[in-house]
Design a protein around this motif. Structure first.
Motif: not given
Length: 407
Positions: A94-110
């Protein structure tokens, strides 16, 4: 107090103490996170202008706290902590996003490569620092039948975005259902076939049609070796990566696919250098073999005569000598047994270089004496005018089948 991980440089002592207190929090096991925990993460993230994350176990305890930068966090390296093929790691991020973006490719790869239970990102309001929507994803169990004609499939399941107080998901029930399906898929594959399960990979700088033809031949070779082909990946590149052959993005896709399909081995449609095998095997934690080793394995399975078995063992040892790495944690320790490690030479693959060289020397001497005896028999055939017939053909064309039928 346990240590913080990641980018803590430049944080004030007061900020560090407050972030460390996240370790004292406990989330109800059936909830992804609580509104209070989301608010604490968001406020700290807003104040420090850095992403902040926590890895939480299934009992709800915070195992790791990670500080990133404004764009991403870097999770601890779990690659040497083995996880069963039909289970997740037992940790959700569980982590924060500061720019209101969707889950990133890095998030999904991790999420995929670390086999996490869940990846969740909390939007942080740039004005107030309060938590907004929570976006979460998990891996989907996958079988080879779910792949379409292009080898594509849905790898991730996404939960409906919602504010923390309205996340209506029974987390433990979700994990139990996913792991049950993964175990069922794995069990069905094992029951249907006891053979190695492989993904075939072709990386080419030439025309795609040539790569497809070569892949078709590799598929036939794999089937001849008794391998079950789960999937095939072809990548066309302007230049072969000297370290991992594949590009980084494609390698990540391969790792995700191998994990979802529970593949045992990756077979490359080219000869790999020792460093490439080590790099790919370290990244995937799977057995990695190339085309040459696959062909040697076929010879090892089919060698019948004493001389044939010696030749196969000698070829295997000469192939493996420059690639040999001593130690149970090396890439090549995974080659013992199964595809790429069969035949008379399989027990020699874990020996040191000196013993391998000694064995090669003994086999060469034995082959030399066998050649002398064969030459004597050849002279006898010539003296008695016995005709000689040769069978010539491409790899896997059916030469041995024809010879067996004739004899």
């Amino acid at each position: 107090m346990r240590n913080l991980h990641g980018n803590t440089h430049g944080l004030k002592p007061n900020q560090l103490r407050r972030i460390e207190k996240l370790y004292q929090r406990r989330i109800p096991p059936r909830e992804i996170l609580t509104a209070e925990f989301a608010r604490q993460l968001s406020e700290l993230s807003h104040e420090t202008n850095r992403q902040i994350g926590a890895l939480i176990d299934r009992k709800g305890y915070v195992e790791y706290v990670i500080v990133g930068d404004a764009r991403r966090i870097e999770l601890p390296d779990f690659k040497r902590v083995r996880v069963a093929g039909d289970r997740f790691r037992g940790l959700r991020c569980v982590h924060t996003h500061l720019r209101g973006e969707d889950l990133t490719r890095d998030d999904l790869t991790d999420l995929a490569l670390l086999r996490l239970d869940l990846m969740a990102a909390i939007d942080v309001d740039e004005r107030t620092g309060l938590p907004g929507l929570v976006r979460a994803a998990h891996l989907l169990p996958l079988t080879a039948e779910h792949l379409d004609s292009n080898g594509a499939a849905r790898s991730f399941g996404f939960l409906d975005a919602n504010v923390p107080s309205q996340l209506d998901v029974d987390f433990l029930a979700l994990m139990e259902a996913l792991e049950s399906e993964m175990a069922r898929n794995r069990r069905n594959r094992r029951q249907s076939s006891k053979s190695d399960q492989a993904i075939l990979v072709n990386v080419s700088t030439g025309h795609i049609t040539d790569a497809e033809d070569s892949m078709a031949e590799l598929r036939e070779l794999a089937q001849s070796a008794g391998v079950v082909v789960l999937d095939e990946i072809i990548q066309r590149r302007t230049q072969i990566d000297s370290r991992t052959v594949l590009g980084k993005g494609k390698l990540d896709d391969l790792l995700i696919r191998a994990m979802q399909l529970s593949a045992d081995v990756i077979i490359f449609d080219r000869e790999l250098q020792a460093a490439q095998v080590r790099s790919i095997s370290d990244a995937t934690d799977l057995k990695v073999i190339d085309r040459s080793q696959l062909i040697l394995d076929i010879f090892a399975q089919r060698a019948q005569s004493h001389e044939g078995k010696i030749q196969v063992e000698l070829a295997q040892l000469k192939y493996m000598l420059p690639r040999l790495v001593v130690g149970q944690n090396s890439a090549f320790s995974r080659l013992a047994g199964g595809i790429g490690g069969r035949g008379p030479g399989e027990t020699k693959l874990e020996t040191d270089r000196r013993r391998v060289r000694d064995r090669i020397h003994r086999l060469e001497k034995e082959l030399s004496s066998q050649a002398k005896r064969r030459e004597q028999r050849r002279k006898e055939r010539l003296r008695h005018q016995v005709p000689t017939i040769s069978i010539v053909g491409d790899t896997n064309a059916g030469k041995s089948t024809l010879l067996n039928a004739l004899t």
